[in-house]
Design a protein around this motif. Structure first.
Motif, PDB file in Angstrom:
ATOM      1  N   VAL A 160      -4.485   2.158  -2.191  1.00 49.64           N
ATOM      2  CA  VAL A 160      -4.542   1.826  -0.722  1.00 49.64           C
ATOM      3  C   VAL A 160      -5.776   1.049  -0.181  1.00 49.64           C
ATOM      4  O   VAL A 160      -5.596   0.112   0.380  1.00 49.64           O
ATOM      5  N   VAL A 161      -7.076   1.530  -0.868  1.00 48.92           N
ATOM      6  CA  VAL A 161      -8.133   0.894  -0.238  1.00 48.92           C
ATOM      7  C   VAL A 161      -8.050  -0.788  -0.723  1.00 48.92           C
ATOM      8  O   VAL A 161      -8.579  -1.859  -0.087  1.00 48.92           O
ATOM      9  N   ARG A 162      -7.704  -0.890  -2.184  1.00 45.58           N
ATOM     10  CA  ARG A 162      -7.567  -2.270  -2.737  1.00 45.58           C
ATOM     11  C   ARG A 162      -6.441  -3.085  -1.746  1.00 45.58           C
ATOM     12  O   ARG A 162      -6.721  -4.320  -1.635  1.00 45.58           O
ATOM     13  N   ALA A 163      -5.294  -2.659  -1.578  1.00 50.73           N
ATOM     14  CA  ALA A 163      -4.292  -3.402  -0.582  1.00 50.73           C
ATOM     15  C   ALA A 163      -4.930  -3.587   0.508  1.00 50.73           C
ATOM     16  O   ALA A 163      -4.556  -4.820   1.182  1.00 50.73           O
ATOM     17  N   SER A 194       3.300   9.847  -7.183  1.00 46.14           N
ATOM     18  CA  SER A 194       4.319  10.285  -8.223  1.00 46.14           C
ATOM     19  C   SER A 194       4.034  10.468  -9.410  1.00 46.14           C
ATOM     20  O   SER A 194       4.382  11.686 -10.134  1.00 46.14           O
ATOM     21  N   TYR A 195       3.430   9.377 -10.152  1.00 43.78           N
ATOM     22  CA  TYR A 195       2.950   9.527 -11.421  1.00 43.78           C
ATOM     23  C   TYR A 195       2.079  10.715 -11.718  1.00 43.78           C
ATOM     24  O   TYR A 195       2.149  11.386 -12.677  1.00 43.78           O
ATOM     25  N   GLY A 196       1.192  10.904 -10.756  1.00 51.48           N
ATOM     26  CA  GLY A 196       0.100  11.987 -10.759  1.00 51.48           C
ATOM     27  C   GLY A 196       0.732  13.228 -10.749  1.00 51.48           C
ATOM     28  O   GLY A 196       0.697  14.121 -11.695  1.00 51.48           O
ATOM     29  N   LEU A 197       2.010  13.582 -10.180  1.00 55.35           N
ATOM     30  CA  LEU A 197       2.647  14.726 -10.025  1.00 55.35           C
ATOM     31  C   LEU A 197       3.439  14.789 -11.382  1.00 55.35           C
ATOM     32  O   LEU A 197       3.711  15.853 -11.744  1.00 55.35           O
ATOM     33  N   GLY A 210       0.785  -1.263   0.029  1.00 54.01           N
ATOM     34  CA  GLY A 210      -0.027   0.238   0.135  1.00 54.01           C
ATOM     35  C   GLY A 210       0.828   1.365   0.159  1.00 54.01           C
ATOM     36  O   GLY A 210       0.562   2.160  -0.763  1.00 54.01           O
ATOM     37  N   ILE A 211       1.888   1.265   0.746  1.00 55.86           N
ATOM     38  CA  ILE A 211       2.759   2.393   0.827  1.00 55.86           C
ATOM     39  C   ILE A 211       3.360   2.594  -0.448  1.00 55.86           C
ATOM     40  O   ILE A 211       3.733   3.889  -1.138  1.00 55.86           O
ATOM     41  N   ALA A 212       4.161   1.606  -1.169  1.00 54.52           N
ATOM     42  CA  ALA A 212       4.686   1.577  -2.273  1.00 54.52           C
ATOM     43  C   ALA A 212       3.616   2.170  -3.394  1.00 54.52           C
ATOM     44  O   ALA A 212       4.034   3.140  -4.409  1.00 54.52           O
ATOM     45  N   GLY A 213       2.630   1.579  -3.341  1.00 58.58           N
ATOM     46  CA  GLY A 213       1.423   1.932  -4.334  1.00 58.58           C
ATOM     47  C   GLY A 213       0.988   3.390  -4.409  1.00 58.58           C
ATOM     48  O   GLY A 213       1.045   4.090  -5.325  1.00 58.58           O
ATOM     49  N   PHE A 214       0.788   3.630  -3.002  1.00 59.14           N
ATOM     50  CA  PHE A 214       0.495   5.188  -2.775  1.00 59.14           C
ATOM     51  C   PHE A 214       1.572   6.332  -3.377  1.00 59.14           C
ATOM     52  O   PHE A 214       1.190   7.008  -4.214  1.00 59.14           O
ATOM     53  N   THR A 215       2.867   5.830  -3.028  1.00 61.57           N
ATOM     54  CA  THR A 215       4.001   6.658  -3.563  1.00 61.57           C
ATOM     55  C   THR A 215       4.109   6.844  -5.115  1.00 61.57           C
ATOM     56  O   THR A 215       4.254   7.704  -5.634  1.00 61.57           O
TER      57      THR A 215
END
Length: 97
Positions: A70-73, A41-44, A32-37
């Motif tokens: 994060v919800v999926r994770a 980052s891709y959005g930025l 979840g942490i890696a996916g969120f990051t």
């Protein structure tokens, strides 16, 4: 602090050791942490190339996409935990009888 309380942190425990301990307890936390990051980052990165899209719409999408990841994770973590605690022990107990 009490050592039997798994939700309280030791005063001596550092951030890295806490993350490693939590990763062993629930393996989907680092996912979840890696996916969120990654998604954030891709959005930025895509912020520069948003063309004629309004800034507010882009920011909403940037917020919703990482939250969805994060919800999926978390959901996968709960399902894995339920399987590990309830379904897998039943299948081993039935086969031993």
């Amino acid at each position: 602090m009490s050592s039997d309380n798994q939700w309280s942190a030791d005063e001596n425990e550092g951030l890295l050791s806490r993350l490693i301990r939590k990763s062993r307890d629930s393996p989907f936390v680092p996912v979840g942490i890696a996916g969120f990051t990654t998604v954030g980052s891709y959005g930025l990165y895509k912020l520069k190339h948003r063309r004629d899209q309004k800034m507010s719409i882009h920011l909403i999408h940037m917020r919703v996409a990482p939250q969805g990841f994060v919800v999926r994770a978390v959901t996968l973590g709960v399902l894995y935990s339920m399987y590990k605690d309830y379904i897998r022990p039943r299948s081993f107990n039935v086969s031993k009888k």
